[in-house]
Design a protein around this motif. Sequence first.
Motif, short mmCIF file in Angstrom:
data_model
loop_
_atom_site.label_atom_id
_atom_site.label_comp_id
_atom_site.label_asym_id
_atom_site.label_seq_id
_atom_site.Cartn_x
_atom_site.Cartn_y
_atom_site.Cartn_z
N ASP A 12 46.72 38.28 46.24
CA ASP A 12 45.36 38.18 46.67
C ASP A 12 44.69 39.88 46.97
OD1 ASP A 12 45.79 35.69 47.23
OD2 ASP A 12 46.64 35.72 49.04
N ASP A 13 43.76 40.00 46.23
CA ASP A 13 42.73 40.95 46.35
C ASP A 13 43.36 42.53 45.29
OD1 ASP A 13 40.71 40.26 47.88
OD2 ASP A 13 41.82 40.74 49.71
N THR A 14 44.21 41.98 44.56
CA THR A 14 44.62 42.87 43.53
C THR A 14 44.56 42.05 42.40
OG1 THR A 14 46.51 43.81 45.12
CG2 THR A 14 46.99 43.98 42.89
N LEU A 15 44.70 40.90 42.18
CA LEU A 15 44.44 40.28 40.98
C LEU A 15 43.08 39.29 40.91
CD1 LEU A 15 48.11 38.92 39.70
CD2 LEU A 15 46.86 41.02 39.26
N TRP A 16 42.83 39.01 42.19
CA TRP A 16 41.62 38.20 42.26
C TRP A 16 41.07 38.55 43.77
CZ3 TRP A 16 46.08 35.26 41.23
CH2 TRP A 16 46.97 34.85 42.27
N GLU A 17 39.98 38.22 44.04
CA GLU A 17 39.32 38.39 45.20
C GLU A 17 39.61 37.13 46.34
OE1 GLU A 17 35.10 39.73 47.51
OE2 GLU A 17 35.07 38.92 45.59
N GLY A 202 36.86 52.38 46.15
CA GLY A 202 36.66 53.74 46.28
C GLY A 202 37.05 54.39 47.62
N SER A 203 37.66 53.69 48.29
CA SER A 203 38.17 53.95 49.88
C SER A 203 38.90 55.14 49.93
CB SER A 203 38.65 52.68 50.38
OG SER A 203 38.03 51.64 50.37
N ALA A 214 50.64 56.78 43.09
CA ALA A 214 49.36 56.68 41.96
C ALA A 214 48.55 55.96 42.53
CB ALA A 214 50.10 56.07 40.54
N ILE A 215 47.31 56.00 42.29
CA ILE A 215 46.10 55.34 42.50
C ILE A 215 45.40 54.87 41.09
CG2 ILE A 215 43.88 55.44 43.93
CD1 ILE A 215 45.15 57.75 45.58
N VAL A 216 45.18 53.75 41.16
CA VAL A 216 44.55 53.07 40.15
C VAL A 216 43.33 52.28 40.77
CG1 VAL A 216 46.49 52.93 38.61
CG2 VAL A 216 45.94 51.04 39.92
N THR A 217 42.36 52.20 39.88
CA THR A 217 40.88 51.53 40.39
C THR A 217 41.36 49.89 40.10
OG1 THR A 217 39.59 52.94 39.52
CG2 THR A 217 38.64 50.99 39.88
N HIS A 218 42.19 49.61 39.28
CA HIS A 218 42.40 48.19 38.86
C HIS A 218 43.92 48.17 38.23
CE1 HIS A 218 40.84 48.74 34.82
NE2 HIS A 218 39.75 49.07 35.47
N VAL A 219 44.31 47.02 38.12
CA VAL A 219 45.70 46.84 37.21
C VAL A 219 45.60 47.12 35.85
CG1 VAL A 219 46.57 45.35 39.02
CG2 VAL A 219 45.53 44.18 36.99
N GLY A 220 44.38 46.99 35.30
CA GLY A 220 44.18 47.39 33.99
C GLY A 220 44.58 48.81 33.58
N GLU A 221 44.54 49.82 34.62
CA GLU A 221 44.85 51.22 34.39
C GLU A 221 46.27 51.30 34.50
OE1 GLU A 221 40.78 52.77 36.30
OE2 GLU A 221 42.61 53.16 37.45
#
Length: 229
Positions: A12-17, A202-203, A214-221
């Motif tokens: 939840d909130d990682t793969l979907w809102e 961008g929190s 590490a910090i990623v914007t989304h799992v695609g990175e």
Amino acid sequence: MNGIRTITLDLDDTLWEIHPVIKRAEQRLYAWLGDNYPRITEMYAVEDMRILRQQVLEEHADKVHDLTFLRHTVLTKAATAAGYTEFLVDEAFAVFDEVRNDVEMFPEARPALVALRERFTLIAVTNGNADLKKVGIDDLFDGHINAAMVGAAKPHRSIFDAAVDAGGANANETLHVGDHPLYDVHGAREAGLRTAWVNRNGSEWPEEFAAPDAIVTHVGELEVLLSRD
């Protein structure tokens, strides 16, 4: 980032809102209750049901990790208070559960999982009660750990220990990926896992916790991140 063999992923909130999904599920359930058990909706407005849920949380502090139990209990208490001696709680929950698992994945999520599965063992780790098969992603994971199975919710160490065991690698060879600084990153770090924070908005990272690996914007990175030496 090298040396990773297993990736554990929050849902939840990682793969979907999740918040719009829960709102829709609660609305569908409330409408169903109005059709089938109208005295409940006459007695409880939507906000009243949320207040009742908070009361149940306080009464069952030892069960806060089991969201299915809590929702069953809320429904049963509401039905009893409304004077129903016979109430199909499983049928009521199924109405909620159907919508709860009708999620819209972030566009990069499925392609990322497909690519990562070719190189890593993937384990889903969640405090929620999403059903991977109903969501349609059970084929993309090698295992699934949730709080109800373990008897404790993130950030408790035991759920991360269970995830590491399920993945078959050591904790320092396991990367946990999630959106929540406390539940995901801090909890996983305390259990010895390496960590990646999914920060879609961008929190600012909260100063009270040690920074993630590490910090990623989304799992695609993640694929690029895990290709770096």
